[in-house]
Design a protein around this motif. Structure first.
Motif, PDB file in Angstrom:
ATOM      1  N   TRP A  11      -6.617  -6.008  -4.178  1.00 55.36           N
ATOM      2  CA  TRP A  11      -6.736  -6.255  -5.626  1.00 55.36           C
ATOM      3  C   TRP A  11      -6.836  -7.756  -5.853  1.00 55.36           C
ATOM      4  N   THR A  56       4.415  -2.663   2.891  1.00 57.33           N
ATOM      5  CA  THR A  56       3.564  -1.493   2.676  1.00 57.33           C
ATOM      6  C   THR A  56       3.543  -0.539   3.864  1.00 57.33           C
ATOM      7  N   ARG A 100       4.233   3.405   3.462  1.00 59.93           N
ATOM      8  CA  ARG A 100       3.264   4.386   3.958  1.00 59.93           C
ATOM      9  C   ARG A 100       3.953   5.418   4.860  1.00 59.93           C
ATOM     10  N   ARG A 145       5.937   7.739   2.659  1.00 60.57           N
ATOM     11  CA  ARG A 145       5.009   8.662   1.992  1.00 60.57           C
ATOM     12  C   ARG A 145       4.585   9.775   2.927  1.00 60.57           C
ATOM     13  N   CYS A 153       4.501   5.245  -7.271  1.00 58.99           N
ATOM     14  CA  CYS A 153       3.699   4.500  -6.299  1.00 58.99           C
ATOM     15  C   CYS A 153       3.294   5.392  -5.117  1.00 58.99           C
ATOM     16  N   SER A 191      -0.469   7.038  -4.570  1.00 58.40           N
ATOM     17  CA  SER A 191      -1.185   6.601  -3.362  1.00 58.40           C
ATOM     18  C   SER A 191      -1.438   7.760  -2.405  1.00 58.40           C
ATOM     19  N   TYR A 251      -4.672   9.230  -4.026  1.00 59.39           N
ATOM     20  CA  TYR A 251      -5.866   8.417  -4.285  1.00 59.39           C
ATOM     21  C   TYR A 251      -6.070   7.267  -3.315  1.00 59.39           C
ATOM     22  N   GLY A 252      -5.151   7.072  -2.361  1.00 59.95           N
ATOM     23  CA  GLY A 252      -5.287   5.970  -1.424  1.00 59.95           C
ATOM     24  C   GLY A 252      -4.217   4.919  -1.639  1.00 59.95           C
ATOM     25  N   ASP A 253      -4.037   4.079  -0.636  1.00 57.75           N
ATOM     26  CA  ASP A 253      -2.948   3.097  -0.662  1.00 57.75           C
ATOM     27  C   ASP A 253      -2.975   2.219  -1.903  1.00 57.75           C
ATOM     28  N   VAL A 254      -1.780   1.943  -2.428  1.00 53.79           N
ATOM     29  CA  VAL A 254      -1.646   0.900  -3.438  1.00 53.79           C
ATOM     30  C   VAL A 254      -1.785  -0.434  -2.724  1.00 53.79           C
ATOM     31  N   LEU A 293      -1.091   1.559 -11.578  1.00 53.36           N
ATOM     32  CA  LEU A 293      -1.197   2.088 -10.217  1.00 53.36           C
ATOM     33  C   LEU A 293      -2.472   2.910 -10.028  1.00 53.36           C
ATOM     34  N   CYS A 299      -5.552   1.783  -7.423  1.00 53.59           N
ATOM     35  CA  CYS A 299      -5.950   2.745  -6.379  1.00 53.59           C
ATOM     36  C   CYS A 299      -7.373   3.242  -6.551  1.00 53.59           C
TER      37      CYS A 299
END
Length: 397
Positions: free
Chosen positions: A2, A64, A68, A71, A117, A121, A124-127, A158, A162
């Motif tokens: 980002w 992160t 991960r 998650r 978070c 993620s 939709y994929g990693d923050v 978020l 993402c």
């Protein structure tokens, strides 16, 4: 990765009419309050996700890769259509060092952040590595939707980083809003955040924070009003603590004891809500003074009804008396028993009268804001367009 610095804001909420009656299937009108929660989003240190919530004393940062891994361990049931499970929340508490059963605002805010978070993620994929700071004009614990405004801001930010929703702010624009489809997604995730904080929320607060304006709520169904004017009000916090659970139980007890007396009162509150909806939808965007006398009468009648239900309080009586001395009309908003009240400010109200009313209310030991209802919902901002005060508060963090 980002790369932009942006801000997201969402409004608080007040109940205009329908308090307590809504629990028994009647109509309630909830309106967006132009006291807002602001979230600043900026690129962060590579491999880290940071959040700062100065209002509740939270400053946390996580690697992160660790997020991960967590998650992956608990993500099987993450979905915006499913409530947070006890197992997921227990794992998040353990990860964050939050004691089981902890209900302090800082614990719940941290838990909601981690849940949203990881859940977003997972789908939709990693923050990416970002720094998030959240500051609010809303007092906490006052029934003004502060937790929902927080959850709405988090969901929008978020989802955007993402890539689940767009970044609608174009170069040179100061603000932008998402499409209806994207707002629906924001609202669904914000509701999950509210479930982490409150367990079994109605969904009204996060819907108001998402769409703004005004909403009609009845028997679990939420309907945004199509056209609502922005109205000036005084919002007053009596600072008298109250228990919503105790007040709701007291109303139910009184209805069981005197059904022939109390049920017509509830029917009248329901009629006020519906008549008020009709008036609001008939008013232009910039209403003139002649539209206000009916709204003022609704305030007066409903305040008497709420006292009959037993949810008044001497502090709220005093609020109404003080504003009446300045020819202004007030009612409680929310659970009653203390808490907050709202005072309508017609457009022909002189600035001197408003200032005198505010001074008299503050002299009672109350906290008072001059603000608006019918405010816009969740909004994306260019940071340079924010007020000096908001920028200062976010920078202090």
């Amino acid at each position: 990765m980002w790369v932009r610095e942006l801000a997201v804001s969402a409004p608080g909420k007040v109940i205009l009419h329908g308090e307590h009656a809504v629990v028994l299937g009647k109509v309630a009108l909830a309106v967006a309050l132009d006291l807002r929660t602001f979230l600043r989003l900026r690129p962060g240190a590579e491999g880290r996700l940071s959040v700062c919530l100065p209002g509740v004393g939270v400053r946390r940062s996580w690697d992160t890769p660790r997020l991960r891994a967590l998650r992956g361990r608990i993500a099987a049931d993450f979905d915006e259509s499913k409530s947070p499970s006890a197992e997921q929340l227990d794992a998040l508490r353990e990860f964050a060092g939050i004691a089981a059963g902890a209900s302090a605002p800082e614990s719940l805010a941290t838990l909601a952040f981690l849940y949203m978070c990881l859940a977003i993620s997972a789908k939709y994929g990693d923050v990416p590595s970002v720094d998030i700071v959240v500051w609010s004009e809303l007092p906490t614990g006052a029934g003004l939707g502060s937790s929902a405004a927080y959850a709405v801001c988090l969901a929008a930010a978020l989802l955007m980083v993402c890539g689940a929703i767009s970044c609608p702010l174009q170069e040179g624009e100061s603000t932008a809003r998402w499409t209806e489809e994207e707002l629906t997604l924001i609202n669904s995730w914000a509701f999950r955040g509210e479930q982490v904080i409150h367990g079994n929320p109605s969904g009204v607060d996060n819907a108001v924070g998402t769409w703004g304006g005004a909403l009609r709520y009845q028997a679990g169904k939420i309907t945004p009003l199509k056209r609502v004017p922005t109205l000036r009000i005084l919002l007053t916090n009596t600072k008298v603590p109250r228990s919503t659970k105790v007040l709701v139980a007291g109303v139910k007890e009184k209805i069981l004891k005197f059904p022939a007396i109390m049920n017509p009162v509830l029917d009248s509150i329901d009629a006020i809500s519906q008549e008020c909806q009709s008036v609001l939808e008939a008013m232009p965007a910039n209403p003139s003074p002649e539209h206000y006398p009916v709204l003022e009468e609704f305030f007066d009648i409903n305040q008497h009804h709420l006292n009959v239900l037993g949810v008044g309080h001497p502090s709220l009586d005093r609020l109404c008396q003080v504003t009446a001395l300045h020819s202004l009309h007030s009612k409680l908003t929310g659970a009653g028993g203390g808490g907050c009240g709202i005072t309508l400010l017609p457009p022909d109200t002189s600035p001197l009268a408003v200032e005198a009313a505010k001074q008299d209310l503050c002299a009672c030991g109350f906290e008072c804001w001059e603000t608006k209802i019918g405010a816009p919902g969740v909004t994306l901002h260019c940071c340079s367009s924010l007020s000096a005060r908001v920028l200062h508060e976010l920078a202090q963090s």
